[in-house]
Design an enzyme around this catalytic site. Structure first.
Site, PDB file in Angstrom:
ATOM      1  N   ARG A  58       1.031  -1.202  -0.249  1.00  0.00           N
ATOM      2  CA  ARG A  58       0.026   0.021   0.039  1.00  0.00           C
ATOM      3  C   ARG A  58       0.967   1.256  -0.123  1.00  0.00           C
ATOM      4  O   ARG A  58       0.379   2.445  -0.620  1.00  0.00           O
ATOM      5  CB  ARG A  58      -1.075  -0.250   1.131  1.00  0.00           C
ATOM      6  CG  ARG A  58      -2.113  -0.959   0.907  1.00  0.00           C
ATOM      7  CD  ARG A  58      -2.848  -1.293   1.969  1.00  0.00           C
ATOM      8  NE  ARG A  58      -2.226  -2.315   2.727  1.00  0.00           N
ATOM      9  CZ  ARG A  58      -2.220  -2.803   4.016  1.00  0.00           C
ATOM     10  NH1 ARG A  58      -3.462  -2.177   4.661  1.00  0.00           N
ATOM     11  NH2 ARG A  58      -1.641  -3.692   4.542  1.00  0.00           N
ATOM     12  N   GLU A  95       4.884 -10.849  14.278  1.00  0.00           N
ATOM     13  CA  GLU A  95       4.247 -11.265  15.593  1.00  0.00           C
ATOM     14  C   GLU A  95       4.739 -12.791  15.690  1.00  0.00           C
ATOM     15  O   GLU A  95       5.219 -13.072  16.851  1.00  0.00           O
ATOM     16  CB  GLU A  95       2.741 -11.003  15.366  1.00  0.00           C
ATOM     17  CG  GLU A  95       2.199 -11.133  17.099  1.00  0.00           C
ATOM     18  CD  GLU A  95       0.465 -11.014  16.821  1.00  0.00           C
ATOM     19  OE1 GLU A  95       0.168 -10.698  15.968  1.00  0.00           O
ATOM     20  OE2 GLU A  95       0.173 -11.388  17.948  1.00  0.00           O
TER      21      GLU A  95
HETATM   22  P1  AMP Z   1       4.570  -2.544  11.416  1.00  0.00           P
HETATM   23  O1  AMP Z   1       5.668  -3.295  10.758  1.00  0.00           O
HETATM   24  O2  AMP Z   1       4.150  -3.514  12.600  1.00  0.00           O
HETATM   25  O3  AMP Z   1       4.525  -1.146  11.670  1.00  0.00           O
HETATM   26  O4  AMP Z   1       3.426  -2.757  10.316  1.00  0.00           O
HETATM   27  C1  AMP Z   1       3.068  -2.091   9.229  1.00  0.00           C
HETATM   28  C2  AMP Z   1       2.640  -2.704   8.159  1.00  0.00           C
HETATM   29  O5  AMP Z   1       1.832  -3.734   8.346  1.00  0.00           O
HETATM   30  C3  AMP Z   1       2.257  -1.553   7.268  1.00  0.00           C
HETATM   31  O6  AMP Z   1       2.706  -2.002   5.920  1.00  0.00           O
HETATM   32  C4  AMP Z   1       0.491  -1.879   7.168  1.00  0.00           C
HETATM   33  O7  AMP Z   1       0.150  -1.930   5.858  1.00  0.00           O
HETATM   34  C5  AMP Z   1       0.488  -3.103   7.853  1.00  0.00           C
HETATM   35  N1  AMP Z   1      -0.454  -3.193   8.988  1.00  0.00           N
HETATM   36  C6  AMP Z   1      -0.133  -3.375  10.347  1.00  0.00           C
HETATM   37  N2  AMP Z   1      -1.011  -3.299  11.041  1.00  0.00           N
HETATM   38  C7  AMP Z   1      -2.106  -2.969  10.198  1.00  0.00           C
HETATM   39  C8  AMP Z   1      -3.595  -2.412  10.630  1.00  0.00           C
HETATM   40  N3  AMP Z   1      -4.062  -2.689  11.923  1.00  0.00           N
HETATM   41  N4  AMP Z   1      -4.459  -2.055   9.597  1.00  0.00           N
HETATM   42  C9  AMP Z   1      -3.813  -2.041   8.301  1.00  0.00           C
HETATM   43  N5  AMP Z   1      -2.530  -2.334   8.065  1.00  0.00           N
HETATM   44  C10 AMP Z   1      -1.877  -2.918   9.130  1.00  0.00           C
END
Ligand code: AMP
Length: 173
Positions: A58, A95
Site C-alpha cells: 500500500r 508477531e
Molecule cells: P509494522 O511493521 O508493525 O509497523 O506494520 C506495518 C505494516 O503492516 C504496514 O505496511 C501496514 O500496511 C500493515 N499493518 C499493520 N497493522 C495494520 C492494521 N491494523 N491495519 C492495516 N494495516 C496494518
C-alpha cells in the site's frame, strides 16, 4: 478535509483481535485520495528530496502518487523474490516469525535524499527495515511519512532518530 472519516475499521481482519485500518475507502474517494497525497507532498516540497521509496504494497499507492506530484522518481521496497536485479535485503520481526524486504542495489545513489512512504505505522518493524536498506545504500533519510500512525503501538520508538510524519493518528484501537 476529514481524512479520518474515510478510513474504515474492519474488526478481526486478517485474524481475531486485529482492527484492520482499510484505506481503500479513502483511495476510492477522489477528494480524499488527492488530499492525502497533496498533504504529504506539500510537507516535503521544500526539503530537497531526490527520491521516494514506497513500501509494498500500500506504500506503492501513496508513494508513487507523492513521487508524481513532487516530480520525483519512485523506488519500490519489495517482498523477497519480486525484484529482478541484484538486491539488498533486510529482515524484520513479525508477531510470529520474520519477513524481509528488498531494494535494488543500484536504486539509490550515495547521498541521495530519500522520503520513505507507507500507508500505516504499527510496530515500526517494516519501516525500520526499509530505513536500514536505504541507509545501507548511502541514502539520506529525510523523513518517513505515513497516512496512519497507530500511535498506541509505539512504532515511533523503533524509528528513533528519523523524522516521522503522519496524517492521521490513533491513540487507541
Ligand atoms: P509494522 O511493521 O508493525 O509497523 O506494520 C506495518 C505494516 O503492516 C504496514 O505496511 C501496514 O500496511 C500493515 N499493518 C499493520 N497493522 C495494520 C492494521 N491494523 N491495519 C492495516 N494495516 C496494518
Amino acid at each position: 478535509m476529514d481524512l479520518r472519516s474515510l478510513i474504515r475499521d474492519v474488526p478481526d481482519f486478517p485474524k481475531p483481535g486485529i482492527v484492520f485500518k482499510d484505506i481503500t475507502t479513502l483511495t476510492k474517494d477522489p477528494d480524499g485520495f488527492r488530499a492525502a497525497v497533496d498533504e504529504i507532498a506539500a510537507r516535503y516540497a521544500d526539503a530537497n528530496v531526490d527520491l521516494i521509496v514506497g513500501i509494498e504494497s500500500r506504500g506503492f499507492v501513496f508513494g508513487a502518487a507523492v513521487a508524481y506530484k513532487m516530480g520525483l522518481g519512485f523506488v519500490p521496497a519489495r517482498k523477497p523474490g519480486k525484484l529482478p536485479g541484484p538486491t539488498v535485503s533486510a529482515e524484520y520481526e513479525l508477531e510470529y516469525g520474520t519477513d524481509a524486504l528488498e531494494i535494488h542495489q543500484d536504486a539509490i545513489g550515495e547521498g541521495q535524499r530519500v522520503l520513505i512512504v507507507d500507508d500505516l505505522l504499527a510496530t515500526g518493524g517494516t519501516a525500520a527495515a526499509t530505513a536500514k536498506l536505504v541507509s545501507g545504500l548511502g541514502g539520506e533519510i529525510i523523513a518517513i511519512a505515513f497516512l496512519i500512525d497507530l500511535a498506541f503501538l509505539g512504532g515511533r520508538d523503533k524509528l528513533a532518530g528519523y523524522e516521522v510524519f503522519s496524517l492521521i493518528e490513533y491513540d487507541s484501537e
